[in-house]
Design an enzyme around this catalytic site. Sequence first.
Site, PDB file in Angstrom:
ATOM      1  N   ASP A  65       0.859  -1.180   0.000  1.00 40.03           N
ATOM      2  CA  ASP A  65       0.000   0.000   0.000  1.00 40.03           C
ATOM      3  C   ASP A  65       0.899   1.236   0.000  1.00 40.03           C
ATOM      4  O   ASP A  65       1.861   1.327   0.774  1.00 40.03           O
ATOM      5  CB  ASP A  65      -0.903  -0.018   1.246  1.00 40.03           C
ATOM      6  CG  ASP A  65      -2.035   1.002   1.152  1.00 40.03           C
ATOM      7  OD1 ASP A  65      -1.746   2.205   0.974  1.00 40.03           O
ATOM      8  OD2 ASP A  65      -3.194   0.609   1.258  1.00 40.03           O
ATOM      9  N   ILE A  66       0.594   2.192  -0.871  1.00 38.60           N
ATOM     10  CA  ILE A  66       1.442   3.372  -1.037  1.00 38.60           C
ATOM     11  C   ILE A  66       1.380   4.297   0.179  1.00 38.60           C
ATOM     12  O   ILE A  66       2.297   5.090   0.423  1.00 38.60           O
ATOM     13  CB  ILE A  66       1.058   4.125  -2.342  1.00 38.60           C
ATOM     14  CG1 ILE A  66       2.203   4.981  -2.856  1.00 38.60           C
ATOM     15  CG2 ILE A  66      -0.197   4.942  -2.179  1.00 38.60           C
ATOM     16  CD1 ILE A  66       3.344   4.211  -3.438  1.00 38.60           C
ATOM     17  N   HIS A 116     -10.135  -5.718  -2.621  1.00 38.73           N
ATOM     18  CA  HIS A 116      -8.784  -5.941  -2.112  1.00 38.73           C
ATOM     19  C   HIS A 116      -8.812  -6.232  -0.621  1.00 38.73           C
ATOM     20  O   HIS A 116      -9.674  -5.735   0.104  1.00 38.73           O
ATOM     21  CB  HIS A 116      -7.855  -4.743  -2.400  1.00 38.73           C
ATOM     22  CG  HIS A 116      -8.415  -3.420  -1.963  1.00 38.73           C
ATOM     23  ND1 HIS A 116      -9.359  -2.734  -2.691  1.00 38.73           N
ATOM     24  CD2 HIS A 116      -8.167  -2.656  -0.867  1.00 38.73           C
ATOM     25  CE1 HIS A 116      -9.662  -1.615  -2.073  1.00 38.73           C
ATOM     26  NE2 HIS A 116      -8.962  -1.542  -0.954  1.00 38.73           N
TER      27      HIS A 116
HETATM   28  P1  5GP Z   1      -9.840   1.257   0.548  1.00 40.37           P
HETATM   29  O1  5GP Z   1     -10.436   1.204  -0.846  1.00 40.37           O
HETATM   30  O2  5GP Z   1      -9.602  -0.135   1.098  1.00 40.37           O
HETATM   31  O3  5GP Z   1     -10.666   2.095   1.458  1.00 40.37           O
HETATM   32  O4  5GP Z   1      -8.425   1.957   0.440  1.00 40.37           O
HETATM   33  C1  5GP Z   1      -7.629   1.826  -0.713  1.00 40.37           C
HETATM   34  C2  5GP Z   1      -6.180   1.660  -0.322  1.00 40.37           C
HETATM   35  O5  5GP Z   1      -5.432   1.643  -1.538  1.00 40.37           O
HETATM   36  C3  5GP Z   1      -5.614   2.780   0.538  1.00 40.37           C
HETATM   37  O6  5GP Z   1      -5.005   2.222   1.690  1.00 40.37           O
HETATM   38  C4  5GP Z   1      -4.612   3.488  -0.380  1.00 40.37           C
HETATM   39  O7  5GP Z   1      -3.470   3.936   0.307  1.00 40.37           O
HETATM   40  C5  5GP Z   1      -4.265   2.408  -1.385  1.00 40.37           C
HETATM   41  N1  5GP Z   1      -3.948   2.954  -2.705  1.00 40.37           N
HETATM   42  C6  5GP Z   1      -4.697   3.831  -3.402  1.00 40.37           C
HETATM   43  N2  5GP Z   1      -4.109   4.125  -4.590  1.00 40.37           N
HETATM   44  C7  5GP Z   1      -2.959   3.406  -4.613  1.00 40.37           C
HETATM   45  C8  5GP Z   1      -1.910   3.298  -5.572  1.00 40.37           C
HETATM   46  O8  5GP Z   1      -1.913   3.904  -6.644  1.00 40.37           O
HETATM   47  N3  5GP Z   1      -0.876   2.467  -5.266  1.00 40.37           N
HETATM   48  C9  5GP Z   1      -0.848   1.758  -4.091  1.00 40.37           C
HETATM   49  N4  5GP Z   1       0.222   0.959  -3.894  1.00 40.37           N
HETATM   50  N5  5GP Z   1      -1.817   1.854  -3.169  1.00 40.37           N
HETATM   51  C10 5GP Z   1      -2.865   2.663  -3.422  1.00 40.37           C
END
Ligand code: 5GP
Length: 133
Positions: free
Chosen positions: A28-29, A92
């Site tokens: 996660d970034i 995810h």
């Molecule tokens: P959620 O959809 O589970 O609420 O959060 C999405 C997760 O994806 C977040 O923790 C965010 O930091 C991560 N994320 C969003 N865009 C990117 C990206 O482009 N690259 C990576 N490695 N992680 C991402």
Amino acid sequence: MTIFSRIIAGEIPSYKIAEDDNFFAFLDINPVSWGHTLVVPKQETDYIFDLSDETLSDMMVFAKKVAAALKSVIPCRKVGVAVLGLEVPHAHIHLIPITKEGDMDFKHKIADPDPARMADIAAKVNDAFEKLG
Ligand code: 5GP
């Protein structure tokens, strides 16, 4: 195409952890703890519980192997599991190495994670994953 599909396709760089025919794992970034990893199906589905029973169970088995690799590299008590999906509409699983409850607080991200440390973690966890066979 979702941002995660673009990462899987290699159009957007990521700190890759593991891959097989159906799943992809990368750091996660914006990690909440070091080693915070996302496991995604290559199939684009928004809501995790819309996945087929087979894909959902295979995804958890893939995540189990990623978690074992993470645990062998990152000092932690356990690897926590979370599903939110509020930001990216591509199912995810978050895998988060934890020692205490606060290590899994999504309101507290690591500020400006050092790219060299992220790359080092990804390389080591990828190596551990490959060794699990
Ligand atoms: P959620 O959809 O589970 O609420 O959060 C999405 C997760 O994806 C977040 O923790 C965010 O930091 C991560 N994320 C969003 N865009 C990117 C990206 O482009 N690259 C990576 N490695 N992680 C991402």
